[in-house]
Write an enzyme that holds these catalytic residues in place. Structure first.
Site, PDB file in Angstrom:
ATOM      1  N   ALA A  66      -5.515  12.768 -33.063  1.00 51.94           N
ATOM      2  CA  ALA A  66      -6.093  13.589 -34.101  1.00 51.94           C
ATOM      3  C   ALA A  66      -7.811  13.653 -33.720  1.00 51.94           C
ATOM      4  O   ALA A  66      -8.093  12.837 -33.129  1.00 51.94           O
ATOM      5  CB  ALA A  66      -5.912  13.254 -35.485  1.00 51.94           C
ATOM      6  N   GLY A 105      -1.757  10.935 -32.645  1.00 52.13           N
ATOM      7  CA  GLY A 105      -1.455  12.314 -32.941  1.00 52.13           C
ATOM      8  C   GLY A 105      -0.893  12.916 -31.561  1.00 52.13           C
ATOM      9  O   GLY A 105      -0.121  13.632 -31.633  1.00 52.13           O
ATOM     10  N   GLU A 108       2.484  11.621 -31.230  1.00 53.21           N
ATOM     11  CA  GLU A 108       3.250  12.157 -32.141  1.00 53.21           C
ATOM     12  C   GLU A 108       3.625  13.439 -32.008  1.00 53.21           C
ATOM     13  O   GLU A 108       4.718  14.021 -32.346  1.00 53.21           O
ATOM     14  CB  GLU A 108       2.445  12.110 -33.547  1.00 53.21           C
ATOM     15  CG  GLU A 108       2.365  10.660 -34.106  1.00 53.21           C
ATOM     16  CD  GLU A 108       1.543  10.673 -35.335  1.00 53.21           C
ATOM     17  OE1 GLU A 108       0.269  10.847 -35.290  1.00 53.21           O
ATOM     18  OE2 GLU A 108       2.137  10.148 -36.387  1.00 53.21           O
ATOM     19  N   GLU A 128      -3.734   4.277 -34.140  1.00 51.10           N
ATOM     20  CA  GLU A 128      -4.367   4.417 -35.495  1.00 51.10           C
ATOM     21  C   GLU A 128      -5.126   3.369 -36.108  1.00 51.10           C
ATOM     22  O   GLU A 128      -5.762   3.246 -37.072  1.00 51.10           O
ATOM     23  CB  GLU A 128      -3.387   5.191 -36.323  1.00 51.10           C
ATOM     24  CG  GLU A 128      -3.389   6.636 -35.905  1.00 51.10           C
ATOM     25  CD  GLU A 128      -2.156   6.732 -34.860  1.00 51.10           C
ATOM     26  OE1 GLU A 128      -1.753   5.969 -34.462  1.00 51.10           O
ATOM     27  OE2 GLU A 128      -1.911   7.981 -34.879  1.00 51.10           O
TER      28      GLU A 128
HETATM   29  C1  3H9 Z   1      -4.695   9.937 -35.206  1.00 49.97           C
HETATM   30  O1  3H9 Z   1      -4.371  10.540 -34.332  1.00 49.97           O
HETATM   31  C2  3H9 Z   1      -4.129  10.221 -36.512  1.00 49.97           C
HETATM   32  C3  3H9 Z   1      -2.995  10.896 -36.473  1.00 49.97           C
HETATM   33  O2  3H9 Z   1      -1.991   9.803 -36.877  1.00 49.97           O
HETATM   34  C4  3H9 Z   1      -2.628  12.102 -37.250  1.00 49.97           C
HETATM   35  C5  3H9 Z   1      -2.809  12.133 -38.628  1.00 49.97           C
HETATM   36  C6  3H9 Z   1      -2.548  13.478 -39.469  1.00 49.97           C
HETATM   37  N1  3H9 Z   1     -11.142  12.514 -31.715  1.00 49.97           N
HETATM   38  O3  3H9 Z   1     -13.816   6.469 -25.467  1.00 49.97           O
HETATM   39  P1  3H9 Z   1     -14.387   7.432 -24.795  1.00 49.97           P
HETATM   40  C7  3H9 Z   1     -14.466  11.090 -27.820  1.00 49.97           C
HETATM   41  S1  3H9 Z   1      -6.104   8.983 -35.218  1.00 49.97           S
HETATM   42  C8  3H9 Z   1     -12.525  12.901 -31.549  1.00 49.97           C
HETATM   43  O4  3H9 Z   1     -15.833   7.359 -24.326  1.00 49.97           O
HETATM   44  P2  3H9 Z   1     -12.619   6.594 -22.323  1.00 49.97           P
HETATM   45  C9  3H9 Z   1     -15.522  10.030 -28.069  1.00 49.97           C
HETATM   46  O5  3H9 Z   1     -16.205   9.971 -28.999  1.00 49.97           O
HETATM   47  C10 3H9 Z   1      -6.673   9.145 -33.615  1.00 49.97           C
HETATM   48  N2  3H9 Z   1     -13.327  12.766 -30.229  1.00 49.97           N
HETATM   49  O6  3H9 Z   1     -13.666   7.671 -23.149  1.00 49.97           O
HETATM   50  C11 3H9 Z   1     -16.328  10.279 -26.788  1.00 49.97           C
HETATM   51  O7  3H9 Z   1     -17.489  11.070 -27.265  1.00 49.97           O
HETATM   52  P3  3H9 Z   1     -18.811  10.968 -26.616  1.00 49.97           P
HETATM   53  C12 3H9 Z   1      -5.886   8.459 -32.890  1.00 49.97           C
HETATM   54  C13 3H9 Z   1     -12.842  11.567 -29.799  1.00 49.97           C
HETATM   55  O8  3H9 Z   1     -12.092   7.613 -21.358  1.00 49.97           O
HETATM   56  C14 3H9 Z   1     -15.402  10.989 -25.772  1.00 49.97           C
HETATM   57  O9  3H9 Z   1     -14.369  11.308 -26.662  1.00 49.97           O
HETATM   58  N3  3H9 Z   1      -6.123   7.884 -31.324  1.00 49.97           N
HETATM   59  C15 3H9 Z   1     -11.431  10.986 -29.852  1.00 49.97           C
HETATM   60  O10 3H9 Z   1     -13.250   5.699 -22.176  1.00 49.97           O
HETATM   61  C16 3H9 Z   1     -14.746  10.171 -24.594  1.00 49.97           C
HETATM   62  O11 3H9 Z   1     -14.286   8.990 -25.254  1.00 49.97           O
HETATM   63  C17 3H9 Z   1      -7.137   7.333 -30.903  1.00 49.97           C
HETATM   64  O12 3H9 Z   1      -7.641   6.467 -31.869  1.00 49.97           O
HETATM   65  C18 3H9 Z   1     -10.727  11.615 -31.078  1.00 49.97           C
HETATM   66  N4  3H9 Z   1      -9.759  10.971 -31.192  1.00 49.97           N
HETATM   67  O13 3H9 Z   1     -11.428   6.716 -23.616  1.00 49.97           O
HETATM   68  C19 3H9 Z   1      -7.668   7.222 -29.427  1.00 49.97           C
HETATM   69  N5  3H9 Z   1     -11.309  10.302 -28.870  1.00 49.97           N
HETATM   70  O14 3H9 Z   1     -18.644  11.284 -25.161  1.00 49.97           O
HETATM   71  C20 3H9 Z   1      -9.333   7.234 -29.543  1.00 49.97           C
HETATM   72  C21 3H9 Z   1     -12.418  10.261 -28.145  1.00 49.97           C
HETATM   73  O15 3H9 Z   1     -19.226  12.052 -27.241  1.00 49.97           O
HETATM   74  N6  3H9 Z   1      -9.806   7.330 -28.422  1.00 49.97           N
HETATM   75  N7  3H9 Z   1     -13.328  10.971 -28.365  1.00 49.97           N
HETATM   76  O16 3H9 Z   1     -19.275   9.701 -26.876  1.00 49.97           O
HETATM   77  C22 3H9 Z   1      -9.645   6.497 -27.300  1.00 49.97           C
HETATM   78  O17 3H9 Z   1      -9.072   5.524 -27.351  1.00 49.97           O
HETATM   79  C23 3H9 Z   1     -10.516   6.852 -26.100  1.00 49.97           C
HETATM   80  O18 3H9 Z   1     -11.627   7.688 -26.408  1.00 49.97           O
HETATM   81  C24 3H9 Z   1      -9.639   7.215 -24.925  1.00 49.97           C
HETATM   82  C25 3H9 Z   1     -10.527   7.652 -23.572  1.00 49.97           C
HETATM   83  C26 3H9 Z   1      -8.634   6.112 -24.516  1.00 49.97           C
HETATM   84  C27 3H9 Z   1      -8.864   8.382 -25.210  1.00 49.97           C
END
Ligand code: 3H9
Length: 692
Positions: A66, A105, A108, A128
């Site tokens: 999400a 998400g 999902e 999450e």
């Molecule tokens: C969810 O899904 C809830 C659901 O169950 C639905 C409910 C209804 N959203 O980490 P990075 C940004 S909860 C917005 O440096 P990497 C991050 O801030 C979500 N922004 O890169 C950064 O911005 P900036 C569950 C996001 O290659 C940029 O992307 N998912 C999101 O080291 C690059 O990120 C997670 O918890 C997001 N979801 O790692 C996954 N994700 O460049 C969260 C990232 O401006 N994300 N950004 O600083 C991660 O674990 C890592 O970002 C990922 C990439 C592994 C994907």
């Protein structure tokens, strides 16, 4: 190719429709992406030429979850469930094509597809829990229907990113396709599904794995027990478990309702707010206001470490782990041998635990060179000094390094509180001098305080941040002041803890309250662990502090079986009547009246002065932003993530309340509680640290 909206397009290849999402950086499920999926699937369904649909993403990853930036804002566009329903109810097979990470998400969404293919480097997970949440789009109900409740429990409570091969074994992914050829592989798979007339497999309808666990509450009881220690204080792991229980015990649609209800509880609570804040804080901390991302850096191919004690050894291991050769320097052969042997032993222990092979141990040890003279550091790119904390000694070392080490190399000190400007003044190249403050054990603790001195150059700062990332640390840029950010704030807490035990709280009261707050241990248990005799000697001891009095009767901490606490043979602590007596006598000598001290006061006395000190650090510009301070406390001092760090916590309880308490304490107990000007200003303006 037809554009669906700004982030999605649909193309037709033969009889396969390819719906491509392109929403950098991570294809998070923003309103646009949800709309792109819902409308894209609808168009593909309406198009008679299309017999099967592939859902694929451009850029570095499949949908990573999400869009966290949308949380807490008014909902816009189609809901995620609308998009998922469009997929799951499509009368044509929909195949998710996964590269990068399918997270939260994102997974999902993939779980509503009828099939999933992935490249071998892809990973899937429901992380999450790390945001204080649970998968709120059916993940907790669908995942156990494929992988079974046991594996699902593991995945949702750990948030692990599971490699594609493992996903294939678990049935989460139906087929692996060649690396770099995801689109072709997914198209071929779609054709196979059509040719074999495979059914529209809906995960929601698979029941055998959840039914097999029905009526077996022991599965959940055992699992809860197995993670209790690690998840103490966190709400989300327990809520995730309850959702998997619902998947086992309730029909699918009921289970979805349970999931939604628990998701909303977490989403509106303070723990998730804190954990989401930390997610962004961890990424912000790398961004430096006046050191742009394109600042040139110095290649670090060889590192020198001075001191082979616990700290120097731990620091060295970070670089060896990252494949960077290290020369470690000690004054005496015996100390050098001991230091190197300890590093080897640590590696061998890791190998015994199966973390890596014995070859790997040899590989890392092969990168380590011992030396007895600073001359061995002539050609290193970075030197980190980790000798004992004495300004004269440090200046002497830096003066010598200045003459020995090649020009252009970085000269760093691991001091935890000394003035880096003064250390730099011992050299003719202060622009190359910086503080790199590691936390003990240095090979384990994630935090690195990068201490910028007056003359430190931007390339030296940029390089230090870059190398920190390379060795797996989280680095916070801080300024020169006694104790920098972390220890400067810690000294506030320590002072109050010491005062509290003279006023009537016992060490175990203070420890219990801070442990319950979420710290891994309280200050007195910590002192016992570290040893009360650090920096103490019998000859110079004058019975003038509780610590001295304890050391004088050989209560020097865990290692002597007694300190603030008594210890049994298994090092289990119990409150000590001896310590209590010493404290009471000491307080009586000082004329301090003993009184009842509430748990609330212990929190306020220990934590509010820290928040206040954080405000001073900000007003002096010794930290870039409040969230950097929180990163320091979470990663260096065990501040509970679900409370977001001291500055977040200050905002949460309200800075007006913190200020009012500080003023009350100041009136009662003096200027230890003098409010920071910034705290007064923020309260006057009705603002918080978050508004800075
Ligand atoms: C969810 O899904 C809830 C659901 O169950 C639905 C409910 C209804 N959203 O980490 P990075 C940004 S909860 C917005 O440096 P990497 C991050 O801030 C979500 N922004 O890169 C950064 O911005 P900036 C569950 C996001 O290659 C940029 O992307 N998912 C999101 O080291 C690059 O990120 C997670 O918890 C997001 N979801 O790692 C996954 N994700 O460049 C969260 C990232 O401006 N994300 N950004 O600083 C991660 O674990 C890592 O970002 C990922 C990439 C592994 C994907």
């Amino acid at each position: 190719m037809t554009a669906i909206n700004a982030v999605a397009d649909l193309s037709v290849e033969g009889d396969i429709g390819v719906l491509t999402l392109n929403s950098p950086p991570v294809n998070a499920l923003s309103a646009d992406v949800r709309e792109g999926i819902a409308n894209g699937i609808a168009q593909a369904v309406a198009n008679d030429a299309i017999k099967a649909i592939v859902l694929i993403c451009d850029g570095r990853t499949f949908i990573a979850g999400a869009d966290i930036t949308e949380f807490g804002k008014a909902p816009k566009g189609p809901s995620l469930q609308d998009a998922q329903n469009a997929i799951e109810n499509a009368p044509k097979p929909v195949i998710a094509a996964i590269h990068g990470t399918a997270l939260g998400g994102g997974l999902e969404v993939a779980l509503t597809c009828h099939y999933r293919v992935a490249v071998p480097s892809a990973k899937c997970g429901l992380p999450e829990v790390n945001l204080g949440l649970l998968p709120g789009a059916g993940g907790t109900q669908r995942l156990p229907r494929i992988v079974g409740p046991e594996k699902a429990l593991e995945m949702v409570t750990s948030g692990t990113h599971v490699p594609a091969r493992k996903c294939l074994e678990m049935g989460l992914v139906d087929e692996l396709v060649e690396e770099g050829k995801l689109r072709e592989g997914a198209l071929a798979f779609a054709k196979k599904v059509l040719a074999e007339k495979r059914p529209l497999k809906k995960v929601r309808d698979l029941n055998d794995k959840v039914e097999a666990a029905r009526g077996k509450p022991e599965i959940f009881a055992a699992f809860r027990k197995s993670i209790a220690r690690k998840t103490r204080g966190f709400l989300a792991p327990e809520y995730n478990i309850q959702c998997i229980e619902a998947a086992v015990n309730q029909p699918f649609d009921e289970g979805l309702k349970t999931e939604r209800k628990l998701f909303m509880e977490l989403m509106t609570g303070s723990q998730s707010a804190a954990q989401r804040y930390v997610f962004f804080a961890e990424r912000q901390v790398w961004k430096l206001a006046d050191v742009p991302a394109d600042t040139p850096t110095i290649p670090i191919n060889k590192v020198g470490v001075i001191g082979a004690g616990t700290m120097g050894g731990g620091i060295s291991m970070n670089f060896l782990n990252a494949g960077i050769p290290v020369t470690i320097v000690e004054m005496k052969q015996e100390a050098l041998d001991r230091g190197i042997a300890t590093i080897r032993k640590n590696y061998e222990n890791s190998a015994k635990k199966g973390r890596f092979s014995m070859e790997e141990v040899e590989k890392r040890m092969g990168l380590l060179t011992g030396a007895l003279s600073l001359d061995a550091l002539a050609d290193v790119d970075l030197v980190i000094e980790a000798v004992y904390e004495n300004m004269d000694v440090k200046k002497d070392v830096f003066g010598k390094l200045d003459k020995i080490v090649k020009q252009g190399a970085i000269l760093a000190s691991n001091t935890s509180y000394l003035n880096i400007d003064e250390i730099a003044s011992a050299t003719k190249r202060p622009e190359f001098v910086i503080g790199l403050h590691f936390f003990s054990p240095a090979n384990v603790m994630r935090l690195l305080e990068v201490v910028r001195a007056d003359h430190t150059s931007k390339p030296v700062i940029a390089t230090s941040m870059q190398i920190a990332k390379k060795i797996g640390k989280i680095a916070a840029l801080v300024g020169v002041c006694p104790g920098f950010v972390g220890n400067r704030m810690l000294s506030q807490r320590q002072r109050e803890a010491q005062k509290l035990i003279l006023e009537g709280a016992m060490p175990w009261d203070v420890d219990r309250v801070l442990y319950d707050f979420g710290f891994p241990m309280g200050p007195f248990a910590m002192s016992d662990l570290a040893g009360l005799d650090l920096g103490w000697s019998k000859e110079t001891s004058t019975s003038s502090t509780i610590r001295e009095r304890l050391c004088e009767i050989d209560r020097r901490g865990q290692k002597t079986g007694a300190g603030f606490y008594d210890y049994d043979e298994n090092r289990n602590a119990s409150p000590s009547p001896v310590t209590e007596k010493i404290i009471k006598e000491f307080a009586a000598e000082k004329g301090i009246n003993s009184r009842q001290i509430s748990d609330q006061e212990i929190i306020e006395r220990c934590i509010y002065p820290m928040i206040n000190e954080g405000a001073k650090i900000l007003e002096e510009g010794k930290a870039q932003r409040a969230s950097d301070i929180d990163i320091v406390w979470i990663n260096g001092y065990g501040w509970p993530v679900y409370r977001g760090g001291p500055m977040f916590y200050g905002d949460l309880i309200g800075l007006d309340k913190v200020l009012a308490k500080m003023k009350e304490f100041q009136a009662q107990m003096g200027d230890d509680f003098k409010p920071a000007a910034l705290l007064e200003k923020l309260v006057a303006e009705g603002k918080g640290f978050k508004d800075l």
